[in-house]
Design a protein around this motif. Sequence first.
Motif, PDB file in Angstrom:
ATOM      1  N   ASP B  57       0.821  -1.222   0.000  1.00  0.00           N
ATOM      2  CA  ASP B  57       0.000   0.000   0.000  1.00  0.00           C
ATOM      3  C   ASP B  57       0.852   1.269   0.000  1.00  0.00           C
ATOM      4  O   ASP B  57       0.331   2.354   0.234  1.00  0.00           O
ATOM      5  N   GLU B  59       2.707   2.346   2.210  1.00  0.00           N
ATOM      6  CA  GLU B  59       3.118   2.537   3.598  1.00  0.00           C
ATOM      7  C   GLU B  59       3.590   1.204   4.168  1.00  0.00           C
ATOM      8  O   GLU B  59       2.880   0.206   4.032  1.00  0.00           O
ATOM      9  N   PRO B  60       4.790   1.162   4.772  1.00  0.00           N
ATOM     10  CA  PRO B  60       5.254  -0.138   5.268  1.00  0.00           C
ATOM     11  C   PRO B  60       4.433  -0.615   6.472  1.00  0.00           C
ATOM     12  O   PRO B  60       4.135   0.164   7.370  1.00  0.00           O
ATOM     13  N   SER B  61       4.056  -1.859   6.438  1.00  0.00           N
ATOM     14  CA  SER B  61       3.368  -2.428   7.601  1.00  0.00           C
ATOM     15  C   SER B  61       4.008  -3.771   7.939  1.00  0.00           C
ATOM     16  O   SER B  61       4.457  -4.496   7.043  1.00  0.00           O
ATOM     17  N   LYS B  62       4.062  -4.065   9.210  1.00  0.00           N
ATOM     18  CA  LYS B  62       4.748  -5.268   9.652  1.00  0.00           C
ATOM     19  C   LYS B  62       3.940  -5.936  10.758  1.00  0.00           C
ATOM     20  O   LYS B  62       3.420  -5.261  11.652  1.00  0.00           O
ATOM     21  N   VAL B  63       3.841  -7.256  10.682  1.00  0.00           N
ATOM     22  CA  VAL B  63       3.187  -8.029  11.741  1.00  0.00           C
ATOM     23  C   VAL B  63       4.217  -9.021  12.254  1.00  0.00           C
ATOM     24  O   VAL B  63       4.856  -9.721  11.464  1.00  0.00           O
TER      25      VAL B  63
END
Lengths: 85, 137
Positions: B57, B59-63
């Motif tokens: 998206d 925007e970096p996202s991390k789980v």
Amino acid sequence: MMPQVVTVKVTDDGKPFRIWVPLIPVLIVLSPILVLAALVLAVACLVLRINPFAAFARTYRLYTALRGLHIEINEGRSTVLITVT
Amino acid sequence: MNEQRRQILEMLAEGKINADEAERLIAALERDREAPAPTQRKGTPKYLRVVVDDRSDGEPSKVNVRVPIQLLRAGVRLATLVPPRAIDRANDELERAGVGIDLSKLKPEQIEELIDHLDEMTIDVEEADSTLHVFCE
């Protein structure tokens, strides 16, 4: 060993918010509700023909095994961190 | 000097073995010390780690999730109490969703065995802008 503390840390746009939930005092405060829930669970087990003692033992085991759980979600500048210790 | 080497030398001094035999025994001792144990197994893993990194998206996202292995085992044991009627309904729903898995054929012992061998498993999935990494630690 039973989990002792749940830590929830929420960082939104760089502003951190952290809360520590000591589980044993919470369980003591909620004990009347827990007794009621246990009775409801026992009745449900009997209706479904499940051994209620086995159900309680395995639920307790699941609860104690929560210790060490760590969930961290980062999205942009926002973070949610949940740890069970 | 270690104990076994001393014993060999004492046997040589007492005349129980000759010099050639003592040399062979000492050489065998040294070989044993140098060779690693063949069935040396790593420590039992305590946690299953799932790391997802996604930049699709923009925007970096991390789980990052760390699940205790004991929690998996406890979940499997609790799942054995699920009544057959509920499993049949879950199977129907899975079939409706196009997932051809029969939960009634999945035995708890098989899942336990799977958990026992999780330490040998590493899953790495990499796409253009996202990665998934599953491993035990």
